[in-house]
Design a protein around this motif. Structure first.
Motif, PDB file in Angstrom:
ATOM      1  N   ALA A 114       0.834  -1.206   0.000  1.00  0.00           N
ATOM      2  CA  ALA A 114       0.000   0.000   0.000  1.00  0.00           C
ATOM      3  C   ALA A 114       0.869   1.256   0.000  1.00  0.00           C
ATOM      4  N   SER A 115       1.974   1.207   0.732  1.00  0.00           N
ATOM      5  CA  SER A 115       2.900   2.355   0.755  1.00  0.00           C
ATOM      6  C   SER A 115       3.543   2.555  -0.605  1.00  0.00           C
ATOM      7  N   ALA A 116       3.888   1.454  -1.283  1.00  0.00           N
ATOM      8  CA  ALA A 116       4.460   1.553  -2.628  1.00  0.00           C
ATOM      9  C   ALA A 116       3.458   2.175  -3.597  1.00  0.00           C
ATOM     10  N   TRP A 117       2.198   1.760  -3.488  1.00  0.00           N
ATOM     11  CA  TRP A 117       1.143   2.317  -4.349  1.00  0.00           C
ATOM     12  C   TRP A 117       0.937   3.799  -4.057  1.00  0.00           C
ATOM     13  N   ARG A 118       0.933   4.162  -2.792  1.00  0.00           N
ATOM     14  CA  ARG A 118       0.742   5.569  -2.412  1.00  0.00           C
ATOM     15  C   ARG A 118       1.852   6.444  -2.983  1.00  0.00           C
ATOM     16  N   GLU A 119       3.088   5.979  -2.887  1.00  0.00           N
ATOM     17  CA  GLU A 119       4.213   6.798  -3.338  1.00  0.00           C
ATOM     18  C   GLU A 119       4.247   6.948  -4.857  1.00  0.00           C
ATOM     19  N   ILE A 120       3.857   5.909  -5.588  1.00  0.00           N
ATOM     20  CA  ILE A 120       3.851   6.048  -7.040  1.00  0.00           C
ATOM     21  C   ILE A 120       2.724   6.966  -7.483  1.00  0.00           C
ATOM     22  N   ARG A 121       1.623   6.980  -6.739  1.00  0.00           N
ATOM     23  CA  ARG A 121       0.546   7.920  -7.040  1.00  0.00           C
ATOM     24  C   ARG A 121       0.989   9.361  -6.804  1.00  0.00           C
ATOM     25  N   ARG A 122       1.897   9.535  -5.865  1.00  0.00           N
ATOM     26  CA  ARG A 122       2.449  10.859  -5.571  1.00  0.00           C
ATOM     27  C   ARG A 122       3.617  11.210  -6.490  1.00  0.00           C
ATOM     28  N   ARG A 123       3.982  10.288  -7.381  1.00  0.00           N
ATOM     29  CA  ARG A 123       5.116  10.447  -8.298  1.00  0.00           C
ATOM     30  C   ARG A 123       6.438  10.533  -7.553  1.00  0.00           C
ATOM     31  N   ASN A 124       6.478   9.953  -6.378  1.00  0.00           N
ATOM     32  CA  ASN A 124       7.710   9.909  -5.596  1.00  0.00           C
ATOM     33  C   ASN A 124       8.401   8.589  -5.921  1.00  0.00           C
ATOM     34  N   PHE A 125       9.181   8.584  -6.989  1.00  0.00           N
ATOM     35  CA  PHE A 125       9.738   7.341  -7.516  1.00  0.00           C
ATOM     36  C   PHE A 125      10.771   6.723  -6.580  1.00  0.00           C
ATOM     37  N   ALA A 126      11.544   7.549  -5.912  1.00  0.00           N
ATOM     38  CA  ALA A 126      12.572   7.020  -5.013  1.00  0.00           C
ATOM     39  C   ALA A 126      11.933   6.268  -3.841  1.00  0.00           C
ATOM     40  N   ARG A 127      10.920   6.872  -3.228  1.00  0.00           N
ATOM     41  CA  ARG A 127      10.249   6.207  -2.115  1.00  0.00           C
ATOM     42  C   ARG A 127       9.467   4.980  -2.598  1.00  0.00           C
TER      43      ARG A 127
END
Length: 211
Positions: free
Chosen positions: A129-142
């Motif tokens: 879920a955290s990986a999905w959240r970060e990609i939605r935010r375009r935070n590729f590193a996280r």
């Protein structure tokens, strides 16, 4: 190469081994290396679709996760990379559901195994879920770091198999205790390896950048 070798081991021992080896040889090896767990096959057969789905989709999960970290795939086929990521995250949900069914319906190590399964599933769902959240935010590193944690945790089963077989052969401990201990050891080793890889490959933050 090590991770692909672990996937091959899980695929052979958990999915295709019974069909490739003669029945007598497979039963002999399963009894020799698997201890009392060999009898769990008849128990798991009570829900064949759950068991087969968990095994087949589990291997697919590992392969889809590995594809996420193929730089050539990301560069040349970015759309395929994105779809492999979606499939991976959807499979996390399915694998977690089947694991919970198996962990509560017929745990080999009893109630302590059910506790273990719940713990691992909660971690797996949190990481994904955290990986999905970060990609939605375009935070590729996280996003990359959470995907490493998710895939790393998925690999615990491959590590667990090696530990379990080694301890069954080398010790006279009860097989159910070995099974539970090897599960926890597999998770710890997988998570430590994932965090170590994250720290080794994390790009330094430029001076003056916001944390």
């Amino acid at each position: 190469m090590l991770l692909w070798a672990l996937i091959a081991n899980v695929t052979f021992t958990g999915v295709i081994g019974p069909y490739l080896l003669p029945r007598e040889i497979f039963i002999y090896l399963s009894t020799l290396l698997g201890g009392d767990y060999v009898h769990q096959g008849a128990v798991l057969a009570q829900r064949p679709w759950v068991d087969a789905g968990h095994r087949l989709l589990g291997v697919t999960l590992l392969v889809a996760g590995m594809l996420q970290f193929d730089p050539q795939l990301r560069k040349v086929y970015p759309q395929l990379h994105r779809w492999a990521g979606r499939i991976f995250l959807m499979l996390v949900l399915v694998i977690s559901a089947t694991a919970l069914i198996m962990g509560f319906s017929y745990p080999f190590a009893g109630p302590p195994e059910s506790v273990f399964v719940v713990t691992v599933c909660m971690l797996l769902l949190w990481f994904s879920a955290s990986a999905w959240r970060e990609i939605r935010r375009r935070n590729f590193a996280r996003h990359r770091e959470w995907m490493i944690r998710t895939l790393g945790l998925c690999f615990f089963i491959a590590v667990q198999r090696l530990i379990y077989i080694s301890m069954v052969v080398a010790t006279d401990w009860p097989d159910r205790e070995i099974f539970l201990l090897s599960n926890w050891m597999g998770v710890v080793i997988a998570l430590v390896a994932a965090e170590s890889w994250i720290n080794l490959t994390r790009k330094p933050v430029p001076l003056g950048s916001a944390a």
